[in-house]
Scaffold this active site. Structure first.
Site, PDB file in Angstrom:
ATOM      1  N   PRO A  40      -2.433   0.443  19.629  1.00 16.43           N
ATOM      2  CA  PRO A  40      -2.283  -0.043  18.248  1.00 16.43           C
ATOM      3  C   PRO A  40      -2.476   0.995  17.140  1.00 16.43           C
ATOM      4  CG  PRO A  40      -4.325  -0.846  19.214  1.00 16.43           C
ATOM      5  CD  PRO A  40      -3.582  -0.164  20.312  1.00 16.43           C
ATOM      6  N   LYS A  81       2.416   0.134  15.206  1.00 19.58           N
ATOM      7  CA  LYS A  81       3.856   0.152  15.471  1.00 19.58           C
ATOM      8  C   LYS A  81       4.391  -1.050  16.264  1.00 19.58           C
ATOM      9  CE  LYS A  81       5.137   3.644  13.224  1.00 19.58           C
ATOM     10  NZ  LYS A  81       4.990   2.994  11.935  1.00 19.58           N
ATOM     11  N   HIS A 141       0.849  -1.197   0.000  1.00 19.27           N
ATOM     12  CA  HIS A 141       0.000   0.000   0.000  1.00 19.27           C
ATOM     13  C   HIS A 141       0.884   1.247   0.000  1.00 19.27           C
ATOM     14  CE1 HIS A 141      -4.129  -1.633   1.568  1.00 19.27           C
ATOM     15  NE2 HIS A 141      -3.693  -2.252   0.494  1.00 19.27           N
TER      16      HIS A 141
HETATM   17  P1  FAD Z   1       4.672 -11.482  21.523  1.00 19.12           P
HETATM   18  O1  FAD Z   1       4.083 -11.542  20.173  1.00 19.12           O
HETATM   19  O2  FAD Z   1       3.786 -11.229  22.681  1.00 19.12           O
HETATM   20  O3  FAD Z   1       5.468 -12.834  21.741  1.00 19.12           O
HETATM   21  C1  FAD Z   1       5.935 -13.239  22.993  1.00 19.12           C
HETATM   22  C2  FAD Z   1       5.942 -14.747  23.047  1.00 19.12           C
HETATM   23  O4  FAD Z   1       6.475 -15.171  24.290  1.00 19.12           O
HETATM   24  C3  FAD Z   1       4.544 -15.335  22.932  1.00 19.12           C
HETATM   25  O5  FAD Z   1       4.519 -16.338  21.955  1.00 19.12           O
HETATM   26  C4  FAD Z   1       4.277 -15.877  24.335  1.00 19.12           C
HETATM   27  O6  FAD Z   1       3.404 -16.992  24.308  1.00 19.12           O
HETATM   28  C5  FAD Z   1       5.678 -16.216  24.781  1.00 19.12           C
HETATM   29  N1  FAD Z   1       5.841 -16.259  26.231  1.00 19.12           N
HETATM   30  C6  FAD Z   1       5.254 -15.476  27.171  1.00 19.12           C
HETATM   31  N2  FAD Z   1       5.668 -15.821  28.388  1.00 19.12           N
HETATM   32  C7  FAD Z   1       6.524 -16.853  28.242  1.00 19.12           C
HETATM   33  C8  FAD Z   1       7.250 -17.651  29.143  1.00 19.12           C
HETATM   34  N3  FAD Z   1       7.178 -17.442  30.464  1.00 19.12           N
HETATM   35  N4  FAD Z   1       8.031 -18.630  28.659  1.00 19.12           N
HETATM   36  C9  FAD Z   1       8.117 -18.838  27.321  1.00 19.12           C
HETATM   37  N5  FAD Z   1       7.431 -18.121  26.415  1.00 19.12           N
HETATM   38  C10 FAD Z   1       6.654 -17.139  26.872  1.00 19.12           C
HETATM   39  N6  FAD Z   1       0.311  -4.376  16.955  1.00 19.12           N
HETATM   40  C11 FAD Z   1       0.035  -3.716  15.851  1.00 19.12           C
HETATM   41  O7  FAD Z   1       0.951  -3.093  15.311  1.00 19.12           O
HETATM   42  N7  FAD Z   1      -1.235  -3.756  15.321  1.00 19.12           N
HETATM   43  C12 FAD Z   1      -2.240  -4.484  15.890  1.00 19.12           C
HETATM   44  O8  FAD Z   1      -3.358  -4.526  15.399  1.00 19.12           O
HETATM   45  C13 FAD Z   1      -1.994  -5.165  17.050  1.00 19.12           C
HETATM   46  N8  FAD Z   1      -2.961  -5.884  17.655  1.00 19.12           N
HETATM   47  C14 FAD Z   1      -2.672  -6.529  18.822  1.00 19.12           C
HETATM   48  C15 FAD Z   1      -3.653  -7.250  19.479  1.00 19.12           C
HETATM   49  C16 FAD Z   1      -3.380  -7.888  20.679  1.00 19.12           C
HETATM   50  C17 FAD Z   1      -4.468  -8.659  21.403  1.00 19.12           C
HETATM   51  C18 FAD Z   1      -2.074  -7.805  21.242  1.00 19.12           C
HETATM   52  C19 FAD Z   1      -1.750  -8.471  22.562  1.00 19.12           C
HETATM   53  C20 FAD Z   1      -1.090  -7.110  20.566  1.00 19.12           C
HETATM   54  C21 FAD Z   1      -1.374  -6.459  19.357  1.00 19.12           C
HETATM   55  N9  FAD Z   1      -0.394  -5.749  18.667  1.00 19.12           N
HETATM   56  C22 FAD Z   1      -0.674  -5.095  17.541  1.00 19.12           C
HETATM   57  C23 FAD Z   1       0.966  -5.684  19.105  1.00 19.12           C
HETATM   58  C24 FAD Z   1       1.852  -6.683  18.371  1.00 19.12           C
HETATM   59  O9  FAD Z   1       1.130  -7.831  18.063  1.00 19.12           O
HETATM   60  C25 FAD Z   1       3.010  -6.948  19.282  1.00 19.12           C
HETATM   61  O10 FAD Z   1       3.733  -5.730  19.424  1.00 19.12           O
HETATM   62  C26 FAD Z   1       3.943  -8.048  18.795  1.00 19.12           C
HETATM   63  O11 FAD Z   1       3.316  -9.300  18.899  1.00 19.12           O
HETATM   64  C27 FAD Z   1       5.226  -8.059  19.646  1.00 19.12           C
HETATM   65  O12 FAD Z   1       5.984  -9.194  19.364  1.00 19.12           O
HETATM   66  P2  FAD Z   1       6.857  -9.892  20.495  1.00 19.12           P
HETATM   67  O13 FAD Z   1       7.522 -11.030  19.824  1.00 19.12           O
HETATM   68  O14 FAD Z   1       7.666  -8.870  21.177  1.00 19.12           O
HETATM   69  O15 FAD Z   1       5.818 -10.373  21.594  1.00 19.12           O
HETATM   70  C1  DHB Z   2      -4.086  -3.061  11.707  1.00 16.77           C
HETATM   71  C2  DHB Z   2      -3.825  -2.816  13.022  1.00 16.77           C
HETATM   72  C3  DHB Z   2      -3.464  -1.555  13.419  1.00 16.77           C
HETATM   73  O1  DHB Z   2      -3.176  -1.306  14.704  1.00 16.77           O
HETATM   74  C4  DHB Z   2      -3.419  -0.512  12.536  1.00 16.77           C
HETATM   75  O2  DHB Z   2      -3.117   0.734  12.966  1.00 16.77           O
HETATM   76  C5  DHB Z   2      -3.685  -0.749  11.203  1.00 16.77           C
HETATM   77  C6  DHB Z   2      -4.031  -2.041  10.805  1.00 16.77           C
HETATM   78  C7  DHB Z   2      -4.447  -4.431  11.291  1.00 16.77           C
HETATM   79  O3  DHB Z   2      -4.556  -5.309  12.160  1.00 16.77           O
HETATM   80  O4  DHB Z   2      -4.629  -4.664  10.096  1.00 16.77           O
END
Ligand code: FAD
Ligand code: DHB
Length: 410
Positions: free
Chosen positions: A301, A305, A82
């Protein structure tokens, strides 16, 4: 090697990675590409991790890191590029031409679920260590040069000896709490949340629509040409059972309505409520434990980011670790936290700004007028639109390291 008390097996690696989210898995792939061994420990099942619906917008810099990690092939085939987004307010929809305003950079629509599937597949295809459904993960002796991680897996107790631990276990993980006494925490809660659905419906708009509305914020996004992803602002303590599908569609229809345009509905395949929070803990490292992604910081969200920050962190960490193993220099590791935090705070400000500008904070007509004035300014001033665009597509990955000033005389 004699196992310690209560431990049935001792294993050794270079980097122990706690958490198989996007941060941990990407780090593992980047390190493997540089010949550095790691073990990834995840407490959930593979299916759970692969199906957890979250983000969907990848910055170009994130795509470049995933390419470098060797997992870009399906992303380039199936991801949807996009070049703009829409801002909607006061019954009008305005396009922000992101690429035109931000040096040709773009965004790619590709679900976090797909990123995670690709990373897991690459790891398993290479026969490298990734253990799902581990229990009781604990980190030890991180202030020494022989840190350890203990955990249980398939009924056996393990001790993982390593050089470095990467805490990529998300906001609710165990790594950040292990160094809590050394951290300073900054946070902000919001009085609202997002109700998100995945629908079996073709996207109704060719680009994302961020809609400001008197009933609350709404966002139209997508996952593919036949899957829409849609969000509604709801109360922070909202209950999902108060939102049958018909009510969700009705509310979306009202908030994104536009003359001569229709929102296409479809079966709701998944729905959930995501809390909104800003959170940063500093520094992002202590001793031999390095935090990355959601374990160290959370953004609301709006602005997409979270995932992008997680990938940016591990790209900095991987580079620093490669340098350390190759040259013995710990300069990159010493700078890791400060380097990441410059980018993190930029994203915190941007996400806070987008959130405050687009959500209805309550019944506050003054705030409402300020929001509308800001939105009008963005769509009428190229400078204001460019500020939004360059933050939205993501500042270049090395921006945070660059000290150069673009302001003459500064
Ligand atoms: P995570 O994806 O949280 O991964 C951490 C991993 O560690 C998980 O698999 C977990 O199961 C594992 N873990 C936890 N504790 C332990 C333990 N004690 N031992 C071993 N493993 C463990 N961001 C956006 O930009 N747009 C969005 O729309 C958006 N929607 C979201 C919706 C939800 C419900 C959530 C919670 C987050 C959302 N985010 C969104 C944020 C984005 O998904 C996260 O910033 C991203 O997943 C970060 O990645 P990470 O690998 O740091 O953490
Ligand atoms: C999506 C999530 C977001 O937080 C955003 O700002 C734009 C798109 C998505 O899940 O597609």
């Amino acid at each position: 090697m004699t196992p310690r008390h209560g431990v049935s097996r001792t294993i050794r690696t270079q980097v122990a990675i706690v958490g198989a989210g996007p941060a941990g898995l990407t780090l593992a792939c980047l390190l493997a590409g540089a010949g550095i061994e790691s073990v990834v420990l995840e407490n959930r099942s593979r299916a759970y991790v692969e199906e957890r619906i979250r983000a969907g917008v990848l910055e170009q810099g994130t795509v470049e890191v995933l390419d470098a990690a060797g997992v870009g092939e399906r992303l380039h085939r199936e991801g949807i590029v996009h070049h703009g987004i829409y801002l909607q307010f006061a019954g009008e929809r305005h396009r922000i031409p992101l690429s035109e305003l931000a040096d040709g950079r773009n965004i790619v629509i590709y679900g976090q679920t797909e990123v995670v599937k690709d990373l897991i597949q690459a790891r398993l295809d290479a026969g490298l260590a990734l253990r799902f459904e581990v229990d009781g993960v604990r980190v030890h002796e991180i202030e020494t040069d022989r840190p350890r991680v203990t955990f249980a897996h398939q009924g056996e107790r393990f001790e993982l000896e390593c050089d470095v631990i990467a805490g990529t276990d998300g906001f609710h993980g165990v790594c950040r709490p292990a160094i809590e006494e050394h951290l300073r925490v900054f946070s902000r809660d919001y009085p609202f949340a997002w109700l998100g659905i995945l629908a079996a419906a073709p996207p109704s708009s060719d680009e994302l629509v961020y809609a400001h509305h008197e009933r609350g914020f709404a966002l139209l996004s997508l996952r593919s040409l036949d899957r829409s992803r849609l969000y509604l602002q709801c109360a922070a303590d909202e209950r999902l059972d108060a939102w049958p599908d018909a009510r969700i569609w009705d509310e979306l229809q009202r908030r994104v309505a536009l003359e001569g345009w229709t929102l296409v509905e479809g079966a709701v395949l998944e729905k959930g409520i995501a809390p909104m929070r800003s959170f940063v803990s500093e520094p992002m490292a202590h001793g031999r434990l390095f935090l990355a992604g959601d374990s160290a910081h959370i953004v609301p969200p709006t602005g997409a980011k979270g995932l992008n920050l997680a990938i940016a962190d591990v790209s900095v960490l991987a580079e620093a670790l490669v340098d350390w193993y190759r040259t013995g220099s710990d300069a990159g590791l010493a700078e890791y936290s400060a380097t990441c935090l410059r980018r993190v705070w930029r994203a915190e400000q941007f996400s806070y700004w987008m959130t405050s500008m687009l959500h209805r904070p309550g019944d506050d007509p003054f705030e409402d007028q300020l929001q509308l004035s800001q939105l009008r300014y963005i769509v009428s001033s190229e400078a204001a639109a460019r500020t939004l665009a360059e933050n939205y597509v993501g500042l270049p990955l090395d921006h945070s390291r660059a000290q150069a000033s673009v302001v003459r005389g500064a």
